[in-house]
Motif scaffolding. Sequence first.
Motif, PDB file in Angstrom:
ATOM      1  N   ARG A 137       0.820  -1.211   0.000  1.00  0.00           N
ATOM      2  CA  ARG A 137       0.000   0.000   0.000  1.00  0.00           C
ATOM      3  C   ARG A 137       0.854   1.260   0.000  1.00  0.00           C
ATOM      4  O   ARG A 137       0.504   2.261  -0.639  1.00  0.00           O
ATOM      5  CB  ARG A 137      -0.946  -0.029   1.197  1.00  0.00           C
ATOM      6  CG  ARG A 137      -1.990  -1.137   1.088  1.00  0.00           C
ATOM      7  CD  ARG A 137      -2.620  -1.478   2.421  1.00  0.00           C
ATOM      8  NE  ARG A 137      -3.443  -0.395   2.919  1.00  0.00           N
ATOM      9  CZ  ARG A 137      -3.525  -0.073   4.211  1.00  0.00           C
ATOM     10  NH1 ARG A 137      -2.828  -0.732   5.122  1.00  0.00           N
ATOM     11  NH2 ARG A 137      -4.312   0.909   4.586  1.00  0.00           N
ATOM     12  N   LEU A 138       1.978   1.228   0.699  1.00  0.00           N
ATOM     13  CA  LEU A 138       2.909   2.360   0.658  1.00  0.00           C
ATOM     14  C   LEU A 138       3.471   2.547  -0.748  1.00  0.00           C
ATOM     15  O   LEU A 138       3.645   3.675  -1.222  1.00  0.00           O
ATOM     16  CB  LEU A 138       4.048   2.151   1.651  1.00  0.00           C
ATOM     17  CG  LEU A 138       3.688   2.212   3.141  1.00  0.00           C
ATOM     18  CD1 LEU A 138       4.882   1.811   3.993  1.00  0.00           C
ATOM     19  CD2 LEU A 138       3.201   3.609   3.524  1.00  0.00           C
ATOM     20  N   ALA A 139       3.742   1.415  -1.415  1.00  0.00           N
ATOM     21  CA  ALA A 139       4.269   1.483  -2.784  1.00  0.00           C
ATOM     22  C   ALA A 139       3.209   2.008  -3.746  1.00  0.00           C
ATOM     23  O   ALA A 139       3.495   2.840  -4.621  1.00  0.00           O
ATOM     24  CB  ALA A 139       4.764   0.113  -3.226  1.00  0.00           C
ATOM     25  N   VAL A 140       1.977   1.529  -3.595  1.00  0.00           N
ATOM     26  CA  VAL A 140       0.876   1.998  -4.450  1.00  0.00           C
ATOM     27  C   VAL A 140       0.682   3.506  -4.278  1.00  0.00           C
ATOM     28  O   VAL A 140       0.457   4.235  -5.249  1.00  0.00           O
ATOM     29  CB  VAL A 140      -0.432   1.247  -4.118  1.00  0.00           C
ATOM     30  CG1 VAL A 140      -1.631   1.913  -4.786  1.00  0.00           C
ATOM     31  CG2 VAL A 140      -0.329  -0.202  -4.565  1.00  0.00           C
ATOM     32  N   GLY A 141       0.796   3.972  -3.041  1.00  0.00           N
ATOM     33  CA  GLY A 141       0.636   5.397  -2.755  1.00  0.00           C
ATOM     34  C   GLY A 141       1.871   6.224  -3.050  1.00  0.00           C
ATOM     35  O   GLY A 141       1.841   7.452  -2.929  1.00  0.00           O
ATOM     36  N   LYS A 142       2.964   5.554  -3.409  1.00  0.00           N
ATOM     37  CA  LYS A 142       4.232   6.210  -3.773  1.00  0.00           C
ATOM     38  C   LYS A 142       4.763   7.092  -2.648  1.00  0.00           C
ATOM     39  O   LYS A 142       5.252   8.207  -2.868  1.00  0.00           O
ATOM     40  CB  LYS A 142       4.054   7.030  -5.062  1.00  0.00           C
ATOM     41  CG  LYS A 142       3.663   6.181  -6.261  1.00  0.00           C
ATOM     42  CD  LYS A 142       3.518   7.009  -7.526  1.00  0.00           C
ATOM     43  CE  LYS A 142       3.121   6.118  -8.705  1.00  0.00           C
ATOM     44  NZ  LYS A 142       2.952   6.881  -9.964  1.00  0.00           N
ATOM     45  N   ILE A 143       4.703   6.561  -1.427  1.00  0.00           N
ATOM     46  CA  ILE A 143       5.236   7.307  -0.279  1.00  0.00           C
ATOM     47  C   ILE A 143       6.292   6.510   0.487  1.00  0.00           C
ATOM     48  O   ILE A 143       6.792   6.986   1.506  1.00  0.00           O
ATOM     49  CB  ILE A 143       4.116   7.745   0.689  1.00  0.00           C
ATOM     50  CG1 ILE A 143       3.366   6.532   1.247  1.00  0.00           C
ATOM     51  CG2 ILE A 143       3.161   8.733   0.024  1.00  0.00           C
ATOM     52  CD1 ILE A 143       2.409   6.885   2.386  1.00  0.00           C
ATOM     53  N   GLU A 144       6.639   5.317   0.010  1.00  0.00           N
ATOM     54  CA  GLU A 144       7.581   4.490   0.766  1.00  0.00           C
ATOM     55  C   GLU A 144       8.950   5.151   0.906  1.00  0.00           C
ATOM     56  O   GLU A 144       9.685   4.894   1.866  1.00  0.00           O
ATOM     57  CB  GLU A 144       7.704   3.095   0.146  1.00  0.00           C
ATOM     58  CG  GLU A 144       8.490   3.012  -1.145  1.00  0.00           C
ATOM     59  CD  GLU A 144       7.639   3.226  -2.386  1.00  0.00           C
ATOM     60  OE1 GLU A 144       7.967   2.627  -3.422  1.00  0.00           O
ATOM     61  OE2 GLU A 144       6.660   3.998  -2.325  1.00  0.00           O
TER      62      GLU A 144
END
Length: 234
Positions: A137-144
């Motif tokens: 989910r962090l990757a999907v949201g591009k905030i990792e």
Amino acid sequence: MNYKAIIFDLDNTLLNYSASELKSMQQTVQTHGLIHHESFTWDSFWIHYSKINMYYWNERNKSGHNIYQILELSFQDTLKELRLDHSDSKLLANLYWDTFCNACDFEEHATDILSHLHGKYNLAIISNGIGQAQRCRLAVGKIEHYFDALVISDEVGYWKPDKEIFAEALKRLNIHHSEALFVGDSLNDDYFGALNAGIDFCYYNRMSNPIDTSIRPKFMIDSLNKISDFLASQ
């Protein structure tokens, strides 16, 4: 206090877990076709499923069930209670989990505050979640890329409010407990966990709920963008 790190809870703090869970389940029953069964009603299904799933989730450490088993049992028991065919419980569980792991709904101002804090503080996450879902989910949201450490309960073997999961985060960030601020939405898991670990706590009271006067976080906010104001005042 000059903090070196801001540590966040993830679900219903940075990411809106409730929204993602609801939309993922609606998509699951629609994709599967369950919603078209003549005796299926969404409200009844969701009420039963939420109660049953919460039971299995809370019992996960005692039962030893992994997330796939928790979901399969949740679908199975829900469909049985509703007198619907439960033979596709495993299929539904897998479909839901894949859908949820690719869902990312942000809390308001979450991306703004991360962008503002990044580079000024070390940023980290402590989550009582499942590593696969949280990382996806962090990757999907591009905030990792904002985070220097991700400490996720099923990966480290500790669950908030156990102080050990906080100690692991401090170790990875190479800081003292007095140099961190923890931000979370749960008094039981986040507040008492931070208290156990000797870490200052910011209560993200997202629903503006009244709290007991015995609960004394370092400060309380109802919007994530107010973190900046607090830090500027320190």
